[in-house]
Scaffold this active site. Structure first.
Site, mmCIF file in Angstrom:
data_model
loop_
_atom_site.group_PDB
_atom_site.id
_atom_site.type_symbol
_atom_site.label_atom_id
_atom_site.label_comp_id
_atom_site.label_asym_id
_atom_site.label_seq_id
_atom_site.Cartn_x
_atom_site.Cartn_y
_atom_site.Cartn_z
ATOM 1 N N HIS A 102 0.880 -1.175 0.000
ATOM 2 C CA HIS A 102 0.000 0.000 0.000
ATOM 3 C C HIS A 102 0.916 1.222 0.000
ATOM 4 C CE1 HIS A 102 -2.330 -3.024 2.307
ATOM 5 N NE2 HIS A 102 -3.419 -2.442 1.839
ATOM 6 N N ASP A 105 2.343 2.022 3.344
ATOM 7 C CA ASP A 105 3.238 1.033 3.969
ATOM 8 C C ASP A 105 4.681 1.442 3.747
ATOM 9 O OD1 ASP A 105 0.988 -0.573 4.237
ATOM 10 O OD2 ASP A 105 1.471 -1.823 2.500
ATOM 11 N N ASP A 339 -0.805 -12.444 2.679
ATOM 12 C CA ASP A 339 -1.474 -11.425 3.495
ATOM 13 C C ASP A 339 -1.709 -12.063 4.863
ATOM 14 O OD1 ASP A 339 -2.775 -9.285 4.465
ATOM 15 O OD2 ASP A 339 -4.289 -9.158 2.894
HETATM 16 C C1 XUL Z 1 -7.519 -6.538 4.614
HETATM 17 C C2 XUL Z 1 -6.759 -6.928 3.431
HETATM 18 C C3 XUL Z 1 -5.921 -5.882 2.794
HETATM 19 C C4 XUL Z 1 -5.810 -6.028 1.316
HETATM 20 C C5 XUL Z 1 -5.090 -4.901 0.635
HETATM 21 O O1 XUL Z 1 -8.364 -7.512 5.101
HETATM 22 O O2 XUL Z 1 -6.802 -8.076 3.033
HETATM 23 O O3 XUL Z 1 -4.686 -5.869 3.402
HETATM 24 O O4 XUL Z 1 -5.172 -7.215 0.969
HETATM 25 O O5 XUL Z 1 -5.600 -3.669 0.942
HETATM 26 CO CO CO Z 2 -5.779 -9.134 1.569
#
Ligand code: XUL
Ligand code: CO
Length: 439
Positions: A102, A105, A339
């Protein structure tokens, strides 16, 4: 450049019998599975936010991990650069070729967007420099349009035109950065694109505005040379009570209704699918049959908890089913972004590596087992046979779309009652699945 993760070696494949916790047991990058190297089947990515930023805080307490990475003061550009150094060392040691980020980040957000953008230019120059001479690439970029209080009512869905404009500025910049870093994709995760109560919400108005923001993003992205995929990452709730991109089916319907389906695909996160009351493989299948399986946020949830726990994937059953979907779909155009975050008490540097080793091994094992299921052929054969009544006779006419209600009705009258449609054989198939996993 001095080593940041001292004492952590390059992580090597040592095989299933190894007891070395800092080695792969199943992920063997060059091993060929169904004609392709594991590393090509499984383009893994590091999530900048969890791995380099998040320190394990939760609603009841501050962080337990220290992610200063040698910087004197956190929240500075020097710290942002230390994170880049740490990230590249981390990826190199694990053999990871992609990262996802992001905007906020990678730099501390300033009060003024012009200053934030200047910082973003500086850090992405630095990241580009680090990328030189490596084969590390950007998988996808995105704009964080959910953390800052200004986004309390959403970004594309906000009631404030000024906030909408601010979100648009962030999307524009994040797209430019994604192109600059050679990113394959651009993600919209609409964490606050939703509502708490319909008593204060104009749903149609909000959804139209979200679609317009996405349309402008496509138009701008294409104009600056972004040839990759845009992604929606569905999630039903959290932080909002109801999020518009509830699941793959909802997001795909939205994209089709707004003529965005040619430019967008799905980024399916396992824990989001389960929060929507689906299995991970369900949302992968829905995406695939619509030609929109783009990328994966590889993690897992906890069925005893009702929120997005973002755990490193460990469940081999689920990984096998997911990899079966991916193989059947002919692979991903994107990759597998972890993630995922360590549990709060797993706060050491070793834990950071162990999380990724676990995730990569789990998906490698999933790949091996899914390939074995396909090669075994019994599950596919069962499905093929299950629908065999459509291969000839009246069934073929249905498939050819050459019959009518009248013809089917007279066929039914002549036939009398049909036989039962045949066993679904679920238990038999589950036994085969176990046999292939553990046999
Ligand atoms: C939140 C999530 C985010 C997205 C990117 O649940 O998954 O981190 O992957 O914005
Ligand atoms: Co995500």
């Amino acid at each position: 450049m001095s080593e940041i993760f001292k004492g952590i070696p390059e992580i090597k494949y040592e095989g299933a019998k190894s007891t070395n916790s800092l080695a792969f047991k199943y992920y063997d990058a060059d091993k060929v599975v169904l004609g392709k190297k594991m590393s090509e089947h499984l383009p893994f990515a590091m999530a900048w936010w969890h791995n380099l930023c998040a320190e394990g805080s939760d609603m009841f307490g501050r962080g337990t991990a220290d992610k200063a990475f040698g910087a004197d003061e956190k929240g500075t550009m020097a710290h942002a650069k230390a994170k880049v150094d740490a990230g590249f060392e981390f990826m190199k040691k694990l053999g990871i070729k992609y990262f996802c980020f992001h905007d906020v980040d990678i730099v501390p957000e300033a009060d003024d967007i012009k200053e934030t953008n200047k910082r973003l230019d500086e850090i992405t120059d630095y990241i580009l420099e680090k990328m030189k001479g490596t084969d590390v690439k950007c998988l996808w970029g995105t704009a964080n349009m959910f953390s800052n209080p200004r986004f309390m009512n959403g970004a594309g869905s906000t009631n404030s035109a000024d906030v909408y404009a601010f979100a648009a500025a962030q999307v524009k910049k994040a797209l430019e950065l994604t192109v600059k870093l050679g990113g394959k994709g651009y993600v919209f995760w609409g964490g606050r694109e939703g509502y708490e109560t319909l008593m204060n919400t104009d749903m149609a108005f909000e959804q139209e505005n979200i679609a317009y923001l996405m349309k402008m993003a496509v138009e701008y992205g294409r104009s600056i040379g972004f040839t990759g995929d845009f992604y929606i990452e569905p999630k039903p709730k959290e932080p909002m009570k109801h999020q518009y991109d509830f699941d793959a089916a909802t997001a795909i319907g939205f994209l089709k209704a707004h003529g965005l389906d040619k430019d967008f695909k799905m980024n399916i996160e396992a824990n989001h699918a389960t929060l929507a009351g689906h299995t991970f493989e369900h949302d992968l299948r829905v995406s695939a049959i619509n030609g929109m399986l783009g990328s994966i946020d590889a993690n897992q949830g906890d069925f005893l908890l009702g929120w997005d726990t973002d755990e490193f994937p460990y469940d081999v059953y689920t990984a096998t089913k997911a990899m079966y979907e991916v193989l059947k779909a002919g692979g991903l155009t994107g990759g597998f972004n972890f993630d995922a975050k360590n549990r709060r008490p797993s706060y050491t540097v070793e834990d950071m590596f162990k999380g990724y080793i676990l995730g990569m091994d789990t998906f490698a094992l999933g790949l091996i087992k899914a390939a074995a299921i396909i090669e075994d052929g019994r599950l596919d054969k069962f499905i093929e046979d299950k629908y065999s009544s459509y291969k000839s006779g009246i069934g073929k006419k249905i498939i050819d779309r050459t019959t009518s209600l009248a013809e089917l009705a007279s066929y039914a009258e002549e036939m009398g009652a049909p036989d039962l449609p045949g066993s679904g054989n679920q238990e038999g198939l589950e036994a085969i699945f176990n046999q292939i996993l553990f046999g």
